[in-house]
Design a protein around this motif. Structure first.
Motif, mmCIF file in Angstrom:
data_model
loop_
_atom_site.group_PDB
_atom_site.id
_atom_site.type_symbol
_atom_site.label_atom_id
_atom_site.label_comp_id
_atom_site.label_asym_id
_atom_site.label_seq_id
_atom_site.Cartn_x
_atom_site.Cartn_y
_atom_site.Cartn_z
ATOM 1 N N ILE A 156 1.081 -17.491 28.761
ATOM 2 C CA ILE A 156 1.483 -16.130 29.235
ATOM 3 C C ILE A 156 2.712 -14.981 28.914
ATOM 4 O O ILE A 156 2.315 -13.749 28.409
ATOM 5 C CB ILE A 156 0.855 -16.474 30.477
ATOM 6 N N LEU A 157 3.434 -15.368 29.070
ATOM 7 C CA LEU A 157 4.500 -14.779 29.071
ATOM 8 C C LEU A 157 5.471 -14.130 27.906
ATOM 9 O O LEU A 157 5.810 -13.561 27.720
ATOM 10 C CB LEU A 157 5.780 -15.316 29.684
ATOM 11 N N GLY A 158 5.125 -15.392 26.587
ATOM 12 C CA GLY A 158 5.662 -14.708 25.359
ATOM 13 C C GLY A 158 4.290 -13.843 24.876
ATOM 14 O O GLY A 158 4.812 -12.939 23.508
ATOM 15 N N HIS A 159 3.269 -14.124 25.082
ATOM 16 C CA HIS A 159 2.494 -13.206 24.855
ATOM 17 C C HIS A 159 2.239 -11.426 25.152
ATOM 18 O O HIS A 159 1.709 -10.576 25.107
ATOM 19 C CB HIS A 159 0.823 -13.480 24.382
ATOM 20 N N ARG A 160 3.522 -11.980 26.255
ATOM 21 C CA ARG A 160 3.661 -10.561 27.412
ATOM 22 C C ARG A 160 2.426 -9.771 28.080
ATOM 23 O O ARG A 160 2.063 -9.212 28.073
ATOM 24 C CB ARG A 160 4.658 -9.583 26.633
ATOM 25 N N LEU A 161 1.467 -10.910 28.753
ATOM 26 C CA LEU A 161 -0.237 -10.539 28.965
ATOM 27 C C LEU A 161 0.030 -9.328 30.209
ATOM 28 O O LEU A 161 -0.983 -9.214 30.238
ATOM 29 C CB LEU A 161 -1.050 -11.338 29.215
ATOM 30 N N THR A 162 1.064 -10.197 30.678
ATOM 31 C CA THR A 162 1.052 -9.220 32.501
ATOM 32 C C THR A 162 2.540 -8.846 32.720
ATOM 33 O O THR A 162 3.900 -9.956 32.040
ATOM 34 C CB THR A 162 0.233 -10.189 33.673
ATOM 35 N N LYS A 163 2.911 -8.040 33.621
ATOM 36 C CA LYS A 163 4.283 -8.265 33.958
ATOM 37 C C LYS A 163 3.976 -8.242 35.568
ATOM 38 O O LYS A 163 5.447 -7.877 36.418
ATOM 39 C CB LYS A 163 3.945 -5.946 34.191
ATOM 40 N N ARG A 164 2.743 -8.686 35.984
ATOM 41 C CA ARG A 164 3.216 -9.425 36.931
ATOM 42 C C ARG A 164 3.764 -10.556 36.962
ATOM 43 O O ARG A 164 3.705 -11.301 35.966
ATOM 44 C CB ARG A 164 1.311 -9.496 37.740
ATOM 45 N N PRO A 165 4.417 -10.963 38.446
ATOM 46 C CA PRO A 165 4.660 -12.319 38.340
ATOM 47 C C PRO A 165 3.351 -13.806 38.530
ATOM 48 O O PRO A 165 2.657 -13.320 38.611
ATOM 49 C CB PRO A 165 5.460 -12.894 39.958
ATOM 50 N N VAL A 166 4.323 -14.463 37.409
ATOM 51 C CA VAL A 166 2.842 -15.580 36.907
ATOM 52 C C VAL A 166 3.527 -17.029 37.744
ATOM 53 O O VAL A 166 4.691 -17.688 37.380
ATOM 54 C CB VAL A 166 3.205 -15.802 35.934
ATOM 55 N N HIS A 167 2.395 -17.809 38.604
ATOM 56 C CA HIS A 167 3.011 -18.939 39.018
ATOM 57 C C HIS A 167 1.729 -19.374 38.722
ATOM 58 O O HIS A 167 0.760 -20.293 38.963
ATOM 59 C CB HIS A 167 2.859 -18.478 40.672
#
Length: 366
Positions: A156-167
């Motif tokens: 998810i982070l690698g594809h920059r799918l969100t600016k929100r924190p991922v838990h």
């Protein structure tokens, strides 16, 4: 805190992965914070999978045309936080904090939609996964994003799918031990039965398991799940073309109950899969928690789920698959692998996942 837990994804016929995650996590959250949680349902039969006496609210279906304005409808109930086990709930206009879930990115690589959706939703699902921008819009509409594994979080982070924190709020194994007699010892034996639990989609690569039976005398490959007539015909042709080793068998069960599944795993078995791609691997976790070792394809997510509780092989190599099965053919090797699997999987529990969700919700609620 008033936490609304979206339980509309619970299926009333049989659990799929999202349905089971919703039900198990929901029950664990209720056990820790019964007075704080209200479940959203769209069918009263879903209550059969939720705790007795739980607070609930009858809402429109998650497949309804009203789903894009779900937040506007929820506002009047004044929740502090709404958690959804998927990312498709409408968040526009909300007056509460929202947590949505993206389990994995497998549908970007394999765009076949879930078969239980109606035709319009299947078409929309396929279109949704043709590009990343709809996903970004859905995830950024929340305050936080949950996922079930560290591998999925990195993707998810690698594809920059969100600016929100991922838990990470992990999946956890179901308690199959409760379905077995108290004196059952699944760790014993030599792995006479090879158990596959999962779909028969092409990327599951069941063909490698079948071809590996040419090198595994005296063993039975149990293919447990429901299967379409067309796919069954395809795989039966593979069986016909594979000269099985002496005493080897391949059995298509066409679907089993949880009790039958647990009994097969406990009967001198190994859990096997040759999947080319995976979002998680819940059957592996379930087997390890039962004390049953696994023989699985060498995927990053499987290492996260199984650790040293599995033997790994190149997914397209029937020879390597057979070799790893044989490596667990002695009671000593099997018991050592079983102990490693039990130690590894003990860190994943529904109670721990529920605690993570509650901590995140309380942090957002302020």
């Amino acid at each position: 805190m008033r936490l609304f837990f979206d339980a509309r994804y619970i299926r009333t016929d049989f659990h799929d992965g999202i349905s089971r995650y919703t039900a198990q996590l929901g029950n664990a959250v209720h056990a820790l914070a019964a007075d704080e949680v209200t479940f959203l349902i769209h069918d009263r039969r879903q209550l059969e999978h939720l705790p007795e006496g739980a607070n609930w609210l009858l809402f429109h279906s998650n497949e309804s045309a009203l789903e894009p304005i779900a937040a506007l409808k929820l506002n009047k109930y004044r929740p502090d936080v709404v958690f959804s086990p998927l990312q498709t709930i409408g968040t526009t206009g909300r007056k509460y904090k929202a947590i949505v879930t993206l389990h994995d990115l497998i549908y970007y690589r394999h765009r076949r939609p879930p078969s239980n959706l109606n035709l319009a939703l299947r078409l929309g699902w396929r279109a949704y996964h043709l590009t990343y921008w709809p996903q970004r819009a859905a995830l950024n509409g929340a305050d936080a994003v949950a996922t079930v594994s560290e591998v999925s979080k990195r993707e998810i982070l690698g594809h920059r799918l969100t600016k929100r924190p991922v838990h990470v709020i992990p999946n956890a194994p179901n308690d199959l031990c409760a379905l077995l007699p108290a004196d059952t010892s699944p760790a014993s034996g030599t792995g006479r039965n090879l158990v596959y639990m999962g779909s028969f989609m092409p990327y599951k690569n069941v063909e490698t398991l079948i071809r590996g039976m040419e090198l595994l005398p005296g063993r039975t490959l149990h293919l447990l799940s429901r299967i379409s007539p067309e796919r069954l015909e395809e795989l039966e042709r593979v069986v016909e073309q594979t000269p099985l080793a002496d005493g080897a068998e391949i059995v298509f069960h066409g679907g089993v109950s949880d009790e039958e599944y647990a009994a097969l795993l406990a009967d001198d078995a190994l859990l096997v899969t040759a999947s080319l791609d995976e979002g998680y691997g819940l059957p592996i976790a379930e087997a390890l928690a039962l004390g049953v070792p696994a023989v699985v394809s060498d995927l990053e997510i499987f290492h996260e789920v199984a650790g040293d509780g599995a033997a790994y092989f190149a997914a397209t190599s029937p020879d390597e698959f057979a070799q790893q099965v044989e490596s667990l053919s002695t009671p000593e090797a099997r018991q050592a692998k079983s102990a490693a699997g039990l130690e590894h999987i003990s860190r994943f529990t529904w109670a721990a996942s529920a605690q993570r969700l509650l901590e995140l919700a309380r942090e957002l609620a302020g």
